[in-house]
Design a protein around this motif. Structure first.
Motif, mmCIF file in Angstrom:
data_model
loop_
_atom_site.group_PDB
_atom_site.id
_atom_site.type_symbol
_atom_site.label_atom_id
_atom_site.label_comp_id
_atom_site.label_asym_id
_atom_site.label_seq_id
_atom_site.Cartn_x
_atom_site.Cartn_y
_atom_site.Cartn_z
ATOM 1 N N ARG A 231 4.994 -2.674 1.267
ATOM 2 C CA ARG A 231 4.958 -3.704 2.299
ATOM 3 C C ARG A 231 6.227 -4.564 2.278
ATOM 4 O O ARG A 231 6.625 -5.140 3.267
ATOM 5 C CB ARG A 231 3.730 -4.587 2.087
ATOM 6 N N LYS A 236 13.078 -0.810 8.331
ATOM 7 C CA LYS A 236 13.817 -0.798 9.598
ATOM 8 C C LYS A 236 15.309 -1.031 9.356
ATOM 9 O O LYS A 236 15.687 -1.653 8.359
ATOM 10 C CB LYS A 236 13.279 -1.897 10.513
ATOM 11 N N VAL A 313 6.428 5.609 2.634
ATOM 12 C CA VAL A 313 6.544 4.347 3.375
ATOM 13 C C VAL A 313 7.752 4.402 4.315
ATOM 14 O O VAL A 313 7.696 3.914 5.443
ATOM 15 C CB VAL A 313 6.650 3.151 2.389
ATOM 16 N N MET A 316 6.547 6.594 7.275
ATOM 17 C CA MET A 316 5.468 6.026 8.096
ATOM 18 C C MET A 316 5.758 4.610 8.573
ATOM 19 O O MET A 316 5.122 4.123 9.501
ATOM 20 C CB MET A 316 4.155 6.010 7.303
ATOM 21 N N GLY A 317 6.663 3.933 7.889
ATOM 22 C CA GLY A 317 6.949 2.535 8.230
ATOM 23 C C GLY A 317 6.081 1.601 7.420
ATOM 24 O O GLY A 317 5.035 2.010 6.887
ATOM 25 N N ASN A 318 6.522 0.341 7.308
ATOM 26 C CA ASN A 318 5.738 -0.586 6.478
ATOM 27 C C ASN A 318 5.101 -1.713 7.289
ATOM 28 O O ASN A 318 4.816 -2.777 6.776
ATOM 29 C CB ASN A 318 6.569 -1.129 5.317
ATOM 30 N N SER A 319 4.876 -1.421 8.564
ATOM 31 C CA SER A 319 4.072 -2.368 9.352
ATOM 32 C C SER A 319 2.621 -2.190 8.906
ATOM 33 O O SER A 319 2.331 -1.267 8.130
ATOM 34 C CB SER A 319 4.213 -2.024 10.833
ATOM 35 N N GLY A 322 1.551 1.278 9.677
ATOM 36 C CA GLY A 322 2.202 2.263 8.802
ATOM 37 C C GLY A 322 1.573 2.307 7.428
ATOM 38 O O GLY A 322 1.295 3.386 6.882
ATOM 39 N N VAL A 325 -1.795 3.942 7.635
ATOM 40 C CA VAL A 325 -1.691 5.408 7.686
ATOM 41 C C VAL A 325 -1.389 5.943 6.281
ATOM 42 O O VAL A 325 -1.990 6.935 5.832
ATOM 43 C CB VAL A 325 -0.586 5.844 8.696
ATOM 44 N N CYS A 326 -0.475 5.274 5.569
ATOM 45 C CA CYS A 326 -0.142 5.696 4.189
ATOM 46 C C CYS A 326 -1.387 5.652 3.298
ATOM 47 O O CYS A 326 -1.610 6.553 2.491
ATOM 48 C CB CYS A 326 0.926 4.785 3.576
ATOM 49 N N ARG A 400 15.881 6.893 11.256
ATOM 50 C CA ARG A 400 15.549 5.546 11.733
ATOM 51 C C ARG A 400 16.788 4.832 12.255
ATOM 52 O O ARG A 400 16.735 4.126 13.264
ATOM 53 C CB ARG A 400 14.952 4.723 10.587
#
Lengths: 405, 226
Positions: A231, A236, A313, A316-319, A322, A325-326, A400
């Motif tokens: 997190r 980004k 992460v 998938m992204g850390n929003s 994301g 989903v992880c 990205r």
């Protein structure tokens, strides 16, 4: 080089500073996972966990076939840990049922085996005690069915022999053939059946159940800890990252520096959490763990796990979405790999799928290292995985950057 | 340092933000860019800073074409973006150390001491960035851009979130900077800052137009901002 080293030191400092909060968050994640696990196990096993089911068999102790059948059923791998059968007299059985010493008793009437073989089928009576749950009933019914099936197979064989003799016009040999078959089946076949039960079924190759659960617990804890860290990772491509690129630290290098710092802190956390657990486990009665120098190599496993989580992460992204989903992906991945339930209890396709995921391999390697075994191929495999995760992470970071506005 | 922008174009997907931007920033001058929100001021500054690539056109620095993402260029350009470049989990000191570690880090650390005093960072030097106010954060970002003693400053709305005292402090810094031969290109919506610019350019419909000197704010707003 100086700026890269400075960035690495600062990233390390950042992750070390996060440790207390991560620890608390992981406990929260763990509680959620434990809640799910508890609910699932309640749904499957009701309120009680099955212990060993003690049951009595009331039969004419002089009848060797009955005795042999009881011994055979009891020796079956699938039942011997959960069902214990004992030959008792009717009086003893009723007394023990009342006192709750035994769960149930199978009353085999005199001449029942002969009656099955001759096709007469005198039924057996099963008496149940009180205070047991549904799961135990299912297990006991399974045991009784196993015994009955064995006799049915024998019966079918004898009927087939009868038909064979009649078709060939050898009616006079029917009795003699039946006697031979009875002798062959009951005296030799049952006795040799153990030959087909040699494969040992264990939760994890060569480890005791307590060791397996210890390893699984650590993997679950650390995986959730990795997500909590995730997190706080900058996924980004922000202005800072772009400006660092401009200063000569490219996006791939930035990813490697951040991942290196993250995985290093993560592997220290892994050692800090896992070593006391494994050390305590090594003192439990059936543990296969042996304190040895190979335990140091666990750090490599935690490092690889850290890189895997960071890669996940990064992709998938850390929003919130994301990380969600992880979380789901990790749960599925760990379940299929046999982290929550030993692989032997999973469907075959799932067991096969689990083999191609990383968790099964890591757990087996952890078990090996904890037993003091070190194989150069293990280290090589881990290093290969490390390279794979780093390359995938760098690629994800570059994608990205290229897709960012 | 003189900066010349010739026919710079930039599109994001199908939207053309900068159609044909041409303007000049003279050495020792503060040049301002104005325009409505989303007109492309920040995009232009990003292109000049080297963190975005133009789709076309040319940028000349002292008559030499600028090479995109050249780290040598980064050393002589100071860029203050709107977005913070700081790592929130680290202290102000750590963040400044990071930006001082590029190039001649010993010289940068000396410069950092002076800037720290000038922008009064001492009070929150050991505070984590995530606990800073918007104004404090901006001050640290400004210092990060100035550590390398650049000769061209690109400032994207630099006085946003600053209080009146530090707005004045920043104006004073810009005045001294240009007096010593440095060039500044800033985008702003602040009247005081616009008034301090020697030349003013307005971006409208993706094209830059020079605003005549002595134009009133009312006229600027009605003619170039709507």
């Amino acid at each position: 080089m100086y700026c890269r080293l400075t960035l690495f030191k600062l990233e390390l400092k950042k992750f070390v500073g996060m440790l207390p909060r991560i620890f608390l968050e992981t406990i929260l994640f763990g509680l959620i996972a434990a809640g799910i696990g508890l609910y699932a196990s309640k749904a499957v096993y009701a309120d009680k966990v099955i212990g060993q089911i003690k049951a009595g068999v009331v039969a004419d102790s002089k009848e060797p076939v009955t005795k042999m059948l009881v011994q055979f059923v009891q020796s079956m791998d699938s039942l011997k840990d959960t069902v214990s059968l004992e030959l008792l007299s009717e009086e003893e059985a009723r007394k023990q049922l009342e006192s709750g010493e035994i769960y149930g008793a199978v009353m085999i009437p005199e001449g029942m085996v002969d009656s099955i073989l001759s096709g007469e089928n005198i039924p057996a009576t099963i008496l149940f005690g009180s205070g047991y749950n549904q799961a135990e009933t299912l297990v006991f019914a399974q045991a009784a069915q196993t015994g009955a099936k064995l006799l049915t197979v024998a019966q079918a064989g004898i009927y087939a022999a009868d038909t064979f003799c009649i078709e060939r016009g050898m009616q006079d040999y029917i009795q003699q053939t039946e006697d031979y078959l009875n002798e062959a089946y009951l005296e030799y076949a049952l006795g040799r059946a153990s030959v087909f039960h040699r494969e040992e079924v264990t939760a994890l190759k060569g480890t005791a159940p307590s060791d397996y659960y210890g390893i699984a617990l650590i993997f679950v804890f650390l995986s959730f800890a990795g997500l909590s860290f995730g997190r706080c990772v900058q996924v980004k491509v922000c202005e800072r990252k772009k400006m660092l690129c401009l200063r000569g630290i490219f996006i791939g290098e930035q990813y490697l520096i951040e991942t290196g710092a993250f995985a290093l802190v993560f592997s220290f956390l892994g050692m800090l959490v896992s070593l006391p657990v494994f050390f305590l486990l090594s003192y439990s009665g059936d543990s296969t763990f042996q304190a040895a120098g190979t335990w140091v190599f666990l750090m490599l496993i935690w490092f690889v796990l850290g890189c895997f989580l960071k890669m996940l992460v990064q992709i998938m992204g850390n929003s919130a979405g994301g990380i969600g989903v992880c979380f789901v992906l990790l749960l599925v991945c760990m379940f299929v790999s046999g982290t929550f339930l030993p692989p032997a209890f999973l469907p075959v396709w799932m067991e096969w799928a689990g083999n191609s995921l990383f968790y099964r391999g890591w757990m087996e390697k952890t078990g090996m290292l904890l037993q003091g075994r070190l194989d150069s191929t293990v280290i090589l495999k881990l290093l290969m995985q490390l390279l794979l995760f780093l390359a995938a992470g760098v690629l994800a970071a570059k994608v990205r950057k290229d897709t960012a506005k | 340092m003189e900066l010349e922008i010739r026919d710079v174009k930039k599109s994001y997907r199908k939207k053309q933000v900068l159609k044909k931007i041409s303007l000049t920033v003279k050495a020792g001058e503060c040049t301002g860019i104005i325009g409505a929100n989303g007109c492309g001021k920040s995009t232009l500054l990003k292109i000049l800073a080297g963190i975005e690539k133009a789709d076309g056109g040319e940028v000349l620095i002292n008559k030499h074409p600028m090479k995109w993402q050249s780290s040598g260029l980064a050393g002589c350009i100071g860029y203050i973006p709107q977005e913070s470049v700081l790592i929130p989990e680290l202290t102000v000191e750590d963040n400044l150390k990071l930006w001082a570690s590029f190039g001649e880090h010993k010289k940068n650390e000396e410069a950092l001491k002076k800037l720290g005093e000038q922008f009064q960072l001492g009070n929150f030097y050991r505070k984590k960035v995530k606990y800073l106010s918007g104004g404090m954060n901006k001050r640290v970002n400004i210092v990060c851009a100035l550590i390398h003693e650049p000769s061209l400053l690109l400032m994207d709305e630099p006085s946003t979130a600053l209080d009146l005292v530090f707005k004045e402090e920043l104006r004073e810094y810009i005045r001294n900077f240009t007096a010593n031969g440095g060039s500044v290109l800033l985008s702003s919506h602040d009247e005081g800052e616009i008034a301090g610019c020697a030349a003013l350019w307005a971006i409208k419909n993706g094209i830059a137009q020079k605003v005549p000197q002595g134009e009133t704010i009312e006229k600027i707003v009605s003619e170039y901002m709507k």
